[in-house]
Design a protein around this motif. Structure first.
Motif, PDB file in Angstrom:
ATOM      1  N   LEU A 144      37.057   6.755  35.569  1.00 63.69           N
ATOM      2  CA  LEU A 144      37.089   5.434  36.217  1.00 63.69           C
ATOM      3  C   LEU A 144      38.202   4.557  35.629  1.00 63.69           C
ATOM      4  O   LEU A 144      38.834   3.770  36.334  1.00 63.69           O
ATOM      5  N   ASN A 187      30.423  13.986  34.507  1.00 60.20           N
ATOM      6  CA  ASN A 187      29.551  13.843  35.696  1.00 60.20           C
ATOM      7  C   ASN A 187      30.368  13.887  36.981  1.00 60.20           C
ATOM      8  O   ASN A 187      29.951  14.460  37.987  1.00 60.20           O
ATOM      9  N   ASN A 230      34.572   8.208  37.923  1.00 59.74           N
ATOM     10  CA  ASN A 230      33.327   7.888  37.224  1.00 59.74           C
ATOM     11  C   ASN A 230      33.579   7.547  35.768  1.00 59.74           C
ATOM     12  O   ASN A 230      34.552   8.024  35.163  1.00 59.74           O
ATOM     13  N   ARG A 231      32.699   6.697  35.237  1.00 64.75           N
ATOM     14  CA  ARG A 231      32.798   6.297  33.824  1.00 64.75           C
ATOM     15  C   ARG A 231      32.747   7.533  32.930  1.00 64.75           C
ATOM     16  O   ARG A 231      33.562   7.705  32.056  1.00 64.75           O
ATOM     17  N   THR A 232      31.769   8.402  33.195  1.00 69.15           N
ATOM     18  CA  THR A 232      31.661   9.642  32.410  1.00 69.15           C
ATOM     19  C   THR A 232      32.340  10.765  33.208  1.00 69.15           C
ATOM     20  O   THR A 232      31.847  11.168  34.270  1.00 69.15           O
ATOM     21  N   THR A 259      29.426   3.148  44.608  1.00 72.73           N
ATOM     22  CA  THR A 259      28.054   3.695  44.710  1.00 72.73           C
ATOM     23  C   THR A 259      27.222   3.480  43.443  1.00 72.73           C
ATOM     24  O   THR A 259      26.108   3.983  43.361  1.00 72.73           O
ATOM     25  N   THR A 260      27.767   2.786  42.437  1.00 71.08           N
ATOM     26  CA  THR A 260      27.005   2.663  41.180  1.00 71.08           C
ATOM     27  C   THR A 260      26.093   1.431  41.211  1.00 71.08           C
ATOM     28  O   THR A 260      26.177   0.596  42.109  1.00 71.08           O
ATOM     29  N   VAL A 261      25.246   1.350  40.187  1.00 67.99           N
ATOM     30  CA  VAL A 261      24.347   0.197  40.078  1.00 67.99           C
ATOM     31  C   VAL A 261      25.062  -1.026  39.513  1.00 67.99           C
ATOM     32  O   VAL A 261      24.504  -2.125  39.514  1.00 67.99           O
ATOM     33  N   ALA A 262      26.297  -0.828  39.021  1.00 70.85           N
ATOM     34  CA  ALA A 262      27.056  -1.952  38.463  1.00 70.85           C
ATOM     35  C   ALA A 262      27.379  -2.918  39.604  1.00 70.85           C
ATOM     36  O   ALA A 262      27.912  -2.511  40.622  1.00 70.85           O
ATOM     37  N   GLY A 313      31.564   6.338  41.092  1.00 68.69           N
ATOM     38  CA  GLY A 313      30.239   6.752  40.638  1.00 68.69           C
ATOM     39  C   GLY A 313      29.990   8.214  40.953  1.00 68.69           C
ATOM     40  O   GLY A 313      30.605   8.789  41.861  1.00 68.69           O
ATOM     41  N   ALA A 314      29.071   8.803  40.180  1.00 65.06           N
ATOM     42  CA  ALA A 314      28.762  10.228  40.380  1.00 65.06           C
ATOM     43  C   ALA A 314      27.269  10.473  40.183  1.00 65.06           C
ATOM     44  O   ALA A 314      26.864  11.549  39.752  1.00 65.06           O
ATOM     45  N   GLY A 315      26.455   9.472  40.501  1.00 67.78           N
ATOM     46  CA  GLY A 315      25.000   9.614  40.359  1.00 67.78           C
ATOM     47  C   GLY A 315      24.365  10.096  41.652  1.00 67.78           C
ATOM     48  O   GLY A 315      25.030  10.676  42.518  1.00 67.78           O
ATOM     49  N   GLY A 316      23.057   9.821  41.788  1.00 65.31           N
ATOM     50  CA  GLY A 316      22.293  10.285  42.944  1.00 65.31           C
ATOM     51  C   GLY A 316      22.845   9.760  44.262  1.00 65.31           C
ATOM     52  O   GLY A 316      22.966  10.509  45.238  1.00 65.31           O
ATOM     53  N   ALA A 317      23.210   8.473  44.303  1.00 62.15           N
ATOM     54  CA  ALA A 317      23.701   7.883  45.555  1.00 62.15           C
ATOM     55  C   ALA A 317      25.044   8.509  45.939  1.00 62.15           C
ATOM     56  O   ALA A 317      25.279   8.861  47.098  1.00 62.15           O
ATOM     57  N   ILE A 333      29.199  -7.427  36.764  1.00 64.55           N
ATOM     58  CA  ILE A 333      30.148  -6.326  36.535  1.00 64.55           C
ATOM     59  C   ILE A 333      30.844  -5.916  37.836  1.00 64.55           C
ATOM     60  O   ILE A 333      30.202  -5.806  38.891  1.00 64.55           O
ATOM     61  N   PRO A 369      32.869  -2.669  38.721  1.00 71.86           N
ATOM     62  CA  PRO A 369      33.346  -1.386  38.178  1.00 71.86           C
ATOM     63  C   PRO A 369      34.721  -0.986  38.711  1.00 71.86           C
ATOM     64  O   PRO A 369      35.339  -0.062  38.206  1.00 71.86           O
TER      65      PRO A 369
HETATM   66  P1  ATR Z   1      21.775   6.327  41.454  1.00 72.94           P
HETATM   67  O1  ATR Z   1      20.786   7.391  41.804  1.00 72.94           O
HETATM   68  O2  ATR Z   1      21.398   4.942  41.854  1.00 72.94           O
HETATM   69  O3  ATR Z   1      23.170   6.672  41.888  1.00 72.94           O
HETATM   70  P2  ATR Z   1      22.227   7.298  38.768  1.00 72.94           P
HETATM   71  O4  ATR Z   1      22.040   8.670  39.273  1.00 72.94           O
HETATM   72  O5  ATR Z   1      21.555   6.887  37.511  1.00 72.94           O
HETATM   73  O6  ATR Z   1      21.763   6.232  39.857  1.00 72.94           O
HETATM   74  O7  ATR Z   1      23.796   7.039  38.639  1.00 72.94           O
HETATM   75  C1  ATR Z   1      24.315   5.839  38.258  1.00 72.94           C
HETATM   76  C2  ATR Z   1      25.843   5.842  38.435  1.00 72.94           C
HETATM   77  O8  ATR Z   1      26.278   4.543  38.079  1.00 72.94           O
HETATM   78  C3  ATR Z   1      26.567   6.809  37.520  1.00 72.94           C
HETATM   79  O9  ATR Z   1      27.755   7.233  38.163  1.00 72.94           O
HETATM   80  C4  ATR Z   1      26.906   5.919  36.316  1.00 72.94           C
HETATM   81  O10 ATR Z   1      28.006   6.355  35.555  1.00 72.94           O
HETATM   82  P3  ATR Z   1      27.826   7.421  34.354  1.00 72.94           P
HETATM   83  O11 ATR Z   1      27.787   8.780  35.004  1.00 72.94           O
HETATM   84  O12 ATR Z   1      29.004   7.214  33.496  1.00 72.94           O
HETATM   85  O13 ATR Z   1      26.541   7.052  33.671  1.00 72.94           O
HETATM   86  C5  ATR Z   1      27.257   4.638  37.026  1.00 72.94           C
HETATM   87  N1  ATR Z   1      27.183   3.447  36.203  1.00 72.94           N
HETATM   88  C6  ATR Z   1      26.076   2.883  35.681  1.00 72.94           C
HETATM   89  N2  ATR Z   1      26.380   1.763  35.013  1.00 72.94           N
HETATM   90  C7  ATR Z   1      27.741   1.615  35.110  1.00 72.94           C
HETATM   91  C8  ATR Z   1      28.682   0.645  34.624  1.00 72.94           C
HETATM   92  N3  ATR Z   1      28.274  -0.409  33.905  1.00 72.94           N
HETATM   93  N4  ATR Z   1      29.968   0.817  34.939  1.00 72.94           N
HETATM   94  C9  ATR Z   1      30.381   1.864  35.666  1.00 72.94           C
HETATM   95  N5  ATR Z   1      29.546   2.815  36.141  1.00 72.94           N
HETATM   96  C10 ATR Z   1      28.246   2.686  35.865  1.00 72.94           C
END
Ligand code: ATR
Length: 464
Positions: free
Chosen positions: A381, A366, A361-363, A396-399, A338-342, A407, A409
């Protein structure tokens, strides 16, 4: 004082609700309009059945009640019951039954389900001059309107009144009623009135410690959107209680950060937690930033001192403590999913401990941004299937959480069985990822401590 609004359709059922809540409440409001018709003959004896003062209310449909008959029959009922032992009659503006009993106090009520009444100040001043208690309840539809509610009530602080802001933005006014000089706060045990923002009396007392709140109580809180699912009020208020501090921690649903920052000064809020989606936006309001906030660009804790905002980030605190108990992170190879806020906070914390981090990361884009900022490697990923040599894998993702709980991941990673695996998801605790890790023989760590420890670190910053 806490009023319990009785919403059952019979006296018998209402008595059961009273019995359950007796230790929390100070007054009762009997809503005649919610009772079955056959119960009306029992109204005369009701005050004698209960040990608490009772407000008698017969609410019309246009004022949010269920009575649709004539005002003549409504007036007759109040006139007949004026010597039955009720302490208060709740009568709407313009409704004047002939009440001669001077022991009765009239609550003169106004409800507006759309907006603030134009003549709000007049309503409050006029009722005070007649020896009545004005009750004004109106819907606030944004945080800006809530800010206006608090400032209006401050202007009217010398008047006796019952005031509350209805709707989801107004919940804090139910908890802080004593701070705004409202004589009562209304609560109920029925989801029927939940949409108005009613809080159950046990929650007011057990979670928010309502009975100890006074004009002097320090206010802390949490902002977010959504926010009412947050466990933070329970954690913080129980800590405040255990330390015997004169403070309360309140959830604020916010749609406009600037209005909240104004409220901080206005209500003299001493500190607040920040959650999604304001962790980044709040940074521009800070007068001082910790090293973590400076680097991560996100803040989850703000302490207010001498009108200045001091920002911290405690998000990764529990995570690092938990890992440090089982492994020395220096030079360990860590995969962060993951590469989001967490992930942002976690990667920063791992790097500070000397770990060698690869972000998956999926994307990919990011992952690249986060990796470049922290000096680490990054991969798509989907490439994780080509790796099997990590000491630690952190999800660290919401998956894996809530509706995404099916899911995994990290499903393509080939465990060696020697890894330490961590999932920041705590609901459910045993995610698909961690279950698979256990089967491979890897050591697993669960995410629930992270929430508690980041809160513990916030307690220290707030100096409860
Ligand atoms: P948070 O602050 O909780 O980390 P966020 O900033 O929205 O939330 O980031 C969500 C992370 O979960 C991102 O890394 C996202 O991947 P993308 O950058 O590709 O969007 C990842 N994520 C969300 N749904 C996912 C899934 N179904 N499989 C894999 N990664 C997922």
């Amino acid at each position: 004082m806490i009023v319990l609004t009785l919403t059952e359709n019979s006296i018998k059922k209402n008595l059961k609700v009273i019995e359950k809540n007796i230790s929390y409440i100070d007054l009762l409001e009997l809503r005649v309009d919610l009772l079955k018709k056959s119960e009306i003959k029992k109204l005369d004896s009701f005050p004698k059945l209960v040990d608490l003062p009772v407000i008698l209310t017969y609410r019309k449909v246009e004022d949010g009640g269920e009575f649709s008959g004539s005002d003549i029959s409504r007036a007759k009922l109040f006139e007949e019951l004026q010597y039955s032992g009720y302490k208060y009659f709740d009568l709407e503006a313009g409704f004047y039954p002939r009440i001669k009993n001077s022991d009765l106090t009239i609550i003169r009520s106004t409800h507006n389900f759309l907006q603030k009444p134009d003549n709000l100040e007049d309503i409050i001043i006029k009722a005070n001059s007649c020896g009545e208690i004005p009750k004004v309840a109106y819907s606030v539809n944004s945080f800006g309107e809530l800010l206006d509610f608090y400032s209006t009530m401050k202007r009217l602080s010398d008047y006796k009144k019952i005031v509350l802001a209805m709707g989801e933005f107004g919940l804090s006014t139910r908890i802080l009623s004593k701070k705004i000089g409202s004589e009562f706060t209304y609560s109920s045990c029925n989801s029927k009135l939940k949409s108005l923002g009613h809080i159950e009396p046990n929650i007011l007392c057990d979670v928010y410690n309502y009975k100890n709140i006074s004009k002097r109580t320090s206010i802390y809180g949490i902002i977010g959107n959504p926010i009412y699912h947050s466990k933070s009020p329970e954690l913080h208020n129980s800590f405040i209680k255990s330390k015997n501090r004169d403070a309360v921690y309140v959830p604020f649903l916010v749609d406009d950060l600037q209005s909240f920052i104004k409220l901080v000064e206005f209500l003299d809020i001493k500190g607040f937690s920040v959650t999604v989606p304001f962790k980044k936006d709040v940074v521009s309001y800070l007068d001082w930033k910790s090293e973590g906030v400076e680097h991560i660009g996100a803040c989850n804790t703000v302490k207010v001192h001498n009108k200045k905002l001091f920002g911290y980030n405690t998000d990764a605190f529990g995570f690092i403590n938990q890992l440090n108990e089982v492994v020395n992170l220096k030079d360990k190879k860590v995969a962060v999913i993951g590469a989001g806020g967490a992930a942002n906070s976690i990667v920063f914390a791992l790097k500070r401990e000397g770990a060698i981090v690869t972000i998956f990361n999926r994307t990919l884009e990011n992952a690249k941004v986060l990796a470049n900022r922290n000096g680490c490697k990054f991969e798509s990923l989907s490439n994780i299937r080509n790796f099997n040599n990590f000491d630690i894998v952190v999800q660290t993702t919401v998956a894996g959480m809530g509706r995404l709980k099916k899911i995994n991941p990290v499903k393509d990673y080939k465990f060696s069985g020697k890894e330490i695996c961590y999932d920041i998801v705590y609901s459910p605790l045993k995610t698909k990822f961690l279950k698979k890790a256990v089967r491979s023989g890897a050591k697993v760590l669960y995410g629930d401590r992270m929430l508690k420890e980041q809160a513990l670190e916030q307690f220290k910053i707030f100096e409860y």
